[in-house]
Enzyme design. Structure first.
Site, PDB file in Angstrom:
ATOM      1  N   VAL A  12       0.866  -1.182   0.000  1.00  0.00           N
ATOM      2  CA  VAL A  12       0.000   0.000   0.000  1.00  0.00           C
ATOM      3  C   VAL A  12       0.895   1.221   0.000  1.00  0.00           C
ATOM      4  O   VAL A  12       2.056   1.167   0.410  1.00  0.00           O
ATOM      5  CB  VAL A  12      -0.968   0.033   1.205  1.00  0.00           C
ATOM      6  CG1 VAL A  12      -2.020  -1.055   1.088  1.00  0.00           C
ATOM      7  CG2 VAL A  12      -0.205  -0.088   2.512  1.00  0.00           C
ATOM      8  N   SER A  13       0.342   2.358  -0.443  1.00  0.00           N
ATOM      9  CA  SER A  13       1.173   3.547  -0.645  1.00  0.00           C
ATOM     10  C   SER A  13       1.501   4.284   0.636  1.00  0.00           C
ATOM     11  O   SER A  13       2.552   4.912   0.755  1.00  0.00           O
ATOM     12  CB  SER A  13       0.484   4.500  -1.629  1.00  0.00           C
ATOM     13  OG  SER A  13       0.301   3.870  -2.877  1.00  0.00           O
ATOM     14  N   THR A  14       0.607   4.260   1.611  1.00  0.00           N
ATOM     15  CA  THR A  14       0.833   5.003   2.852  1.00  0.00           C
ATOM     16  C   THR A  14       0.570   4.108   4.060  1.00  0.00           C
ATOM     17  O   THR A  14      -0.126   3.084   3.956  1.00  0.00           O
ATOM     18  CB  THR A  14      -0.092   6.233   2.930  1.00  0.00           C
ATOM     19  OG1 THR A  14      -1.456   5.787   2.990  1.00  0.00           O
ATOM     20  CG2 THR A  14       0.097   7.131   1.722  1.00  0.00           C
ATOM     21  N   GLN A  52      -3.103   3.179   5.014  1.00  0.00           N
ATOM     22  CA  GLN A  52      -3.901   2.248   4.228  1.00  0.00           C
ATOM     23  C   GLN A  52      -3.793   0.844   4.784  1.00  0.00           C
ATOM     24  O   GLN A  52      -2.827   0.485   5.457  1.00  0.00           O
ATOM     25  CB  GLN A  52      -3.456   2.278   2.764  1.00  0.00           C
ATOM     26  CG  GLN A  52      -3.784   3.596   2.061  1.00  0.00           C
ATOM     27  CD  GLN A  52      -3.334   3.599   0.609  1.00  0.00           C
ATOM     28  OE1 GLN A  52      -2.199   3.248   0.314  1.00  0.00           O
ATOM     29  NE2 GLN A  52      -4.220   3.997  -0.288  1.00  0.00           N
ATOM     30  N   SER A  62       5.204   4.082  -1.310  1.00  0.00           N
ATOM     31  CA  SER A  62       4.685   4.520  -2.598  1.00  0.00           C
ATOM     32  C   SER A  62       5.341   3.724  -3.711  1.00  0.00           C
ATOM     33  O   SER A  62       6.514   3.338  -3.611  1.00  0.00           O
ATOM     34  CB  SER A  62       4.949   6.011  -2.807  1.00  0.00           C
ATOM     35  OG  SER A  62       4.726   6.388  -4.136  1.00  0.00           O
TER      36      SER A  62
END
Length: 225
Positions: free
Chosen positions: A32-34, A37, A60
């Site tokens: 997941v990017s962050t 999440q 990211s």
């Protein structure tokens, strides 16, 4: 730690077929990017696919530092298969994706993407990645060709290529007229024009020799380049 770029050998068909080996295990990778999440949905998909071990990153896709991805790739052995929920979880770009899968192929490791139903241990999956690789190279060549053609057209129109000059012709003429005044200093003129002393010396080269335009002298244009 090994990275995909270190695995690939130029001149070899990195996406050619290799014998499927069903004796290995499925290794999942989720991202997941962050940090805010949730990885639960991806993990559930990978567990449902039968992954014996799952590696996860909260980074990211544009971030080259994906430590758990590199751990997963290092952990995999010939006959194993790396499984991801979707292609965008693995690569930052199509070139990055192809480089990773190429490295796996060279080590006898398979790759699966659940969302796209891709499996490089099958003829259909290998064909898709051949198409991906060809498309990426085609796009790269189009970009290079378009850039060269654009530069050639701009030169033909007489447009200047590269960074704009630090001083315009008008600024140079204005600087020369002000420097003709003995009470005006190089520092004060440079500050007034919003440039550095170095820039002023570059575009009014006679100042380097200690000279100053004479009062009433005609300004001599300086070629910008």
């Amino acid at each position: 730690m090994t990275t995909p770029s270190q695995w690939a050998d130029e001149g070899d068909d990195a996406l050619s077929a290799f014998p499927a080996n069903a004796s290995g295990v499925l290794l999942g990778y989720a991202r997941v990017s962050t940090k805010g999440q949730n990885l639960d949905r991806q993990i559930a998909l990978l567990e449902g696919a039968g992954c014996a071990r799952i590696f996860t990153d909260k980074k990211s896709g544009k971030n080259a530092e994906r430590p758990e991805l590199w751990n997963a790739l290092d952990y995999a052995r010939p006959g194993d298969t790396i499984v991801v929920p979707s292609l965008d979880r693995l690569g930052r770009s199509i070139q990055d994706l192809i480089a990773i899968v190429a490295g796996l192929r060279k080590r006898g490791i398979g790759f699966q993407s659940l969302h796209e139903s891709l499996d490089t241990t099958t003829p259909g999956g290998r064909l898709v990645f051949h198409v991906f690789a060809a498309l990426a190279e085609f796009i790269r060549e189009l970009i290079v060709q378009g850039t060269h053609e654009g530069l050639a057209a701009a030169r033909a129109r007489g447009e200047r290529i590269g960074r704009p000059p630090a001083m315009s012709e008008e600024q140079i003429l204005h600087a020369r007229s002000m420097l003709a005044n003995p009470e005006a200093s190089v520092t004060s003129i440079a500050k007034l024009l919003g440039i550095s002393r170095t820039t002023l010396y570059k575009y009014v080269p006679e100042l380097k020799a200690g000279g100053r335009p004479a009062v009433g002298a005609q300004a001599v244009p300086v070629k910008l380049g």
